[in-house]
Design a protein around this motif. Structure first.
Motif, mmCIF file in Angstrom:
data_model
loop_
_atom_site.group_PDB
_atom_site.id
_atom_site.type_symbol
_atom_site.label_atom_id
_atom_site.label_comp_id
_atom_site.label_asym_id
_atom_site.label_seq_id
_atom_site.Cartn_x
_atom_site.Cartn_y
_atom_site.Cartn_z
ATOM 1 N N PRO A 31 13.139 -30.096 -3.036
ATOM 2 C CA PRO A 31 14.247 -30.473 -3.922
ATOM 3 C C PRO A 31 15.327 -29.396 -3.914
ATOM 4 N N ALA A 32 16.536 -29.776 -4.301
ATOM 5 C CA ALA A 32 17.672 -28.852 -4.201
ATOM 6 C C ALA A 32 17.568 -27.675 -5.153
ATOM 7 N N ASN A 33 16.851 -27.822 -6.257
ATOM 8 C CA ASN A 33 16.815 -26.769 -7.267
ATOM 9 C C ASN A 33 15.484 -26.015 -7.280
ATOM 10 N N VAL A 34 14.812 -25.935 -6.134
ATOM 11 C CA VAL A 34 13.522 -25.248 -6.021
ATOM 12 C C VAL A 34 13.607 -24.192 -4.922
ATOM 13 N N ILE A 35 13.079 -23.007 -5.221
ATOM 14 C CA ILE A 35 13.027 -21.912 -4.240
ATOM 15 C C ILE A 35 11.589 -21.422 -4.143
ATOM 16 N N PHE A 36 11.113 -21.290 -2.916
ATOM 17 C CA PHE A 36 9.776 -20.725 -2.661
ATOM 18 C C PHE A 36 9.940 -19.310 -2.111
ATOM 19 N N ILE A 37 9.202 -18.364 -2.679
ATOM 20 C CA ILE A 37 9.157 -17.003 -2.150
ATOM 21 C C ILE A 37 7.695 -16.683 -1.845
ATOM 22 N N LEU A 38 7.375 -16.524 -0.577
ATOM 23 C CA LEU A 38 6.014 -16.238 -0.128
ATOM 24 C C LEU A 38 5.913 -14.751 0.201
ATOM 25 N N ALA A 39 4.877 -14.110 -0.300
ATOM 26 C CA ALA A 39 4.679 -12.675 -0.045
ATOM 27 C C ALA A 39 3.312 -12.450 0.578
ATOM 28 N N THR A 40 3.243 -11.563 1.570
ATOM 29 C CA THR A 40 1.964 -11.310 2.246
ATOM 30 C C THR A 40 1.967 -9.942 2.915
ATOM 31 N N THR A 41 0.779 -9.390 3.058
ATOM 32 C CA THR A 41 0.601 -8.148 3.823
ATOM 33 C C THR A 41 0.123 -8.428 5.244
ATOM 34 N N GLU A 42 -0.220 -9.683 5.532
ATOM 35 C CA GLU A 42 -0.758 -10.039 6.847
ATOM 36 C C GLU A 42 -0.054 -11.280 7.390
ATOM 37 N N PRO A 43 1.167 -11.135 7.866
ATOM 38 C CA PRO A 43 1.946 -12.299 8.323
ATOM 39 C C PRO A 43 1.357 -13.001 9.536
ATOM 40 N N HIS A 44 0.525 -12.279 10.318
ATOM 41 C CA HIS A 44 -0.048 -12.894 11.516
ATOM 42 C C HIS A 44 -1.032 -14.010 11.175
ATOM 43 N N LYS A 45 -1.461 -14.085 9.918
ATOM 44 C CA LYS A 45 -2.401 -15.127 9.507
ATOM 45 C C LYS A 45 -1.695 -16.382 8.995
ATOM 46 N N ILE A 46 -0.384 -16.358 8.965
ATOM 47 C CA ILE A 46 0.386 -17.502 8.473
ATOM 48 C C ILE A 46 0.771 -18.386 9.655
ATOM 49 N N PRO A 47 0.578 -19.702 9.554
ATOM 50 C CA PRO A 47 0.930 -20.602 10.672
ATOM 51 C C PRO A 47 2.404 -20.490 11.034
ATOM 52 N N ALA A 48 2.684 -20.645 12.313
ATOM 53 C CA ALA A 48 4.069 -20.544 12.791
ATOM 54 C C ALA A 48 4.936 -21.649 12.192
ATOM 55 N N THR A 49 4.347 -22.792 11.869
ATOM 56 C CA THR A 49 5.116 -23.891 11.283
ATOM 57 C C THR A 49 5.646 -23.525 9.895
ATOM 58 N N ILE A 50 4.914 -22.678 9.173
ATOM 59 C CA ILE A 50 5.369 -22.204 7.861
ATOM 60 C C ILE A 50 6.468 -21.162 8.038
ATOM 61 N N ILE A 51 6.237 -20.205 8.958
ATOM 62 C CA ILE A 51 7.197 -19.119 9.162
ATOM 63 C C ILE A 51 8.551 -19.664 9.612
ATOM 64 N N SER A 52 8.537 -20.689 10.464
ATOM 65 C CA SER A 52 9.791 -21.221 11.005
ATOM 66 C C SER A 52 10.647 -21.912 9.944
ATOM 67 N N ARG A 53 10.067 -22.233 8.798
ATOM 68 C CA ARG A 53 10.805 -22.909 7.731
ATOM 69 C C ARG A 53 11.225 -21.951 6.610
ATOM 70 N N THR A 54 11.112 -20.648 6.868
ATOM 71 C CA THR A 54 11.480 -19.653 5.863
ATOM 72 C C THR A 54 12.427 -18.617 6.452
ATOM 73 N N GLN A 55 13.092 -17.891 5.568
ATOM 74 C CA GLN A 55 13.825 -16.690 5.984
ATOM 75 C C GLN A 55 12.877 -15.511 5.826
ATOM 76 N N LYS A 56 12.607 -14.806 6.917
ATOM 77 C CA LYS A 56 11.585 -13.763 6.923
ATOM 78 C C LYS A 56 12.231 -12.387 6.762
ATOM 79 N N PHE A 57 11.699 -11.616 5.813
ATOM 80 C CA PHE A 57 12.152 -10.245 5.583
ATOM 81 C C PHE A 57 10.946 -9.309 5.719
ATOM 82 N N ASP A 58 11.074 -8.324 6.578
ATOM 83 C CA ASP A 58 9.988 -7.377 6.826
ATOM 84 C C ASP A 58 10.247 -6.092 6.029
ATOM 85 N N PHE A 59 9.414 -5.843 5.034
ATOM 86 C CA PHE A 59 9.506 -4.621 4.241
ATOM 87 C C PHE A 59 8.815 -3.489 4.987
#
Length: 591
Positions: free
Chosen positions: A147-175
């Motif tokens: 929906p237009a008024n919803v924002i998801f923020i996903l946080a993780t210490t192990e990005p290699h365990k996240i499916p590529a289909t999820i990563i491709s639908r997000t803006q990724k920031f590496d801390f």
């Protein structure tokens, strides 16, 4: 109110309070100011680097109506509600304990409803890599068409365990890990605000021990304050972190370089008696060796890493030890660090480590350093000793290539092991020669016929090792197996489990348990040639005996008829070679 930990009290409430992540915070502020807000973000990085804090600040900023240069005001009703955790439109979920499909389906159902008070409904999912496969699939549909008024923020210490289909639908920031100097500056600021006295060396030690995590640094600082009754001293920091004083580390390494085993063992014992952790001691020594290696290349790098704690003793020590010695020491330290994880007697391992380190230099010319000589002269001495060593090796090689009669006679009576490439594993000729003495083509053919079946009965790892091997000789009680690559040969030689598996499976296939001996392929022709040359007389006598037996048998069968001329004019040694290895792999040359 009850006491709160430092990392909770001093948790960032604005983007500019997040330490060491200026690029990320500036990007997020610009996105808010220009209204280019994405529907999903992925924050990745080590623990304690500000991922969750940035997510909460971003949730405040997108819903705050009184922004100050992209920063939330922290004064309006929405900001205060988010800080208190009472705003229902900002939902924080711990994926470690809510990782099932049902929890994500619940989010998918509720995400359709508009926010109650805020402009955006923000879902912060921490440790998102813990979600199950089914949960990720359930989340995927929502990320595709949110929906237009919803924002998801996903946080993780192990990005290699996240499916590529999820990563491709997000803006990724590496801390990134926070620099020690930034951690040091933040801790000093907090202590000044609390009006607590501190030792600069203590803060530097804590900043280094935190390994790039601000939360870890503040937790250690909290412990040091409690231990020292609101006084942060260097001794307290050493006790809390379990680290070893730099002076002790320097003393220990000096004793190692001087090969003073007794004094080094006493130093280790004192360190353990003072309650220091053995694993931490090994880490400190490894880090110290790393600093020496880097200091020899670029002193400025170490000055920055160690926050100006490099002293004259360290500088002097770095000029007394060679890089080759450091490489060897780090290898030994790494081996001991792995062993310490599974032992209840760390003192034994540290004592063994100390003895190994004090004896390393005697086995390697490159580690010989004269403390009283300048660095340039040391380099010249090192180059000369390396040349002498190369010449000695060349002489040994020439001697091996042109053996004397005395050497041949000695080798026939007492075969010496041949060193394989790498210098660590040897071919035991004492095991090879007895098999060659009884080897026949028939036995080799039998082994070659069952070899594919034998390989099929091995594990995947064992197949990988044996995939480049070939049986090259066999007798009734032994098999010689050649390996194409020397390093694979070394692995096979070191694995008793592999030898046992091969022998057990051969027992099932051929009804006997022959001894299996491994050799490298590049040395097999020389081993075979040396054996035939050194056992020439023995093979000749054996051949003549067998010929006489055949002639006697032939005379008896012919009932006194005339002698038949021999039809095979091959030399005895060639004949034996054919019996051992077959005609197709022999190269017969007439001298």
């Amino acid at each position: 109110m009850s006491y709160q930990a430092l990392y909770r009290v001093w948790r960032p409430q604005r983007f500019d309070e997040i330490i060491g992540q200026s690029i990320i915070t500036q990007t997020l502020k610009n996105a808010i100011l220009t209204k280019q807000i994405s529907h999903a973000y992925l924050f990745t990085g080590p623990r304690g680097t500000g991922k969750t804090s940035a997510a909460k600040i971003f949730a405040k900023a997108v819903n705050c109506h009184h922004l100050e240069n992209g920063e939330p005001c922290n004064k309006c009703e929405t900001c205060r509600a988010i800080n208190d955790g009472s705003l229902n439109d900002v939902i924080e979920i711990d994926a470690a304990s809510n990782n099932g499909v049902e929890e994500i389906r619940d989010i998918r159902d509720k995400v359709k409803y508009a926010p109650t008070k805020a402009d955006y409904k923000v879902y912060i999912i921490d440790e998102v890599h813990m979600l199950s496969t089914g949960a990720f699939n359930a989340l995927l549909k929502t990320l595709e068409e949110p929906p237009a008024n919803v924002i998801f923020i996903l946080a993780t210490t192990e990005p290699h365990k996240i499916p590529a289909t999820i990563i491709s639908r997000t803006q990724k920031f590496d801390f990134k890990r926070i620099r020690p100097e930034d951690i040091l500056e933040r801790m000093a600021f907090i202590l000044k605000q609390k009006k607590i006295n501190y030792d600069d060396r203590a803060l530097k030690l804590i900043a280094k021990a935190a390994e790039g995590g601000m939360r870890d640094a503040l937790s250690i600082l909290d412990q040091a304050m409690s231990y020292g009754d609101d006084q942060v001293t260097y001794e307290n920091a050493l006790q809390v972190t379990g680290s070893v004083n730099n002076d002790l580390l320097t003393t220990y390494l000096e004793q190692i370089i001087q090969k003073d085993t007794k004094s080094a063992l006493i130093t280790v014992q004192n360190i353990l008696e003072n309650g220091k952790d053995a694993s931490r001691f090994v880490e400190d020594i490894t880090s110290y060796c790393q600093d020496i290696l880097l200091y020899q290349q670029d002193p400025q790098i170490v000055e920055q890493m160690e926050l100006g704690m490099v002293d004259d003793k360290f500088k002097k020590l770095s000029g007394q030890i060679s890089d080759e010695a450091i490489y060897q020491m780090i290898n030994e330290l790494n081996d001991i660090a792995n062993s310490l994880r599974y032992t209840a007697h760390p003192d034994v391992y540290l004592q063994v480590l100390t003895v190994k380190l004090t004896h390393l230099q005697s086995n390697h010319v490159a580690t010989t350093v004269n403390p009283g000589v300048s660095a340039d002269e040391n380099d010249k001495i090192k180059a000369l000793t390396e040349k002498v060593d190369d010449l000695q090796k060349e002489i040994e090689r020439l001697r091996t290539a042109t053996p004397t009669e005395e050497t041949e006679s000695q080798s026939s009576s007492a075969p010496k092991p041949i060193e394989a490439k790498g210098g660590r594993v040897h071919v035991e000729l004492a095991k090879v020669y007895p098999i060659l003495g009884k080897a026949t083509r028939k036995d080799l053919t039998e082994i070659q016929q069952v070899w594919p079946d034998l390989m099929n009965q091995l594990s995947v790892k064992q197949k990988a090792v044996m995939g480049v091997s070939t049986p090259v000789a066999a007798s009734s009680d032994g098999v010689i197996v050649s390996f194409k690559f020397s390093f694979i040969f070394q692995q096979a030689q070191a694995s008793q489990e592999l030898s046992d598996t091969l022998e057990n499976n051969l027992d099932r296939l051929i009804g006997k348990v022959p001894q299996i001996v491994f050799v490298p392929e590049d040395q097999w022709p020389k081993i075979r040639q040396d054996y035939l040359a050194s056992h020439k007389d023995e093979l000749k006598n054996r051949h003549e005996t067998s010929q006489q037996g055949q002639e006697t048998s032939s005379d008896e069968d012919n009932d006194g008829e005339g002698e038949k001329p021999p039809t095979d004019g091959a030399k005895p040694i060639v004949k034996k070679a054919e019996e051992l290895f077959g005609k197709e792999i022999l190269d017969i040359r007439n001298d």
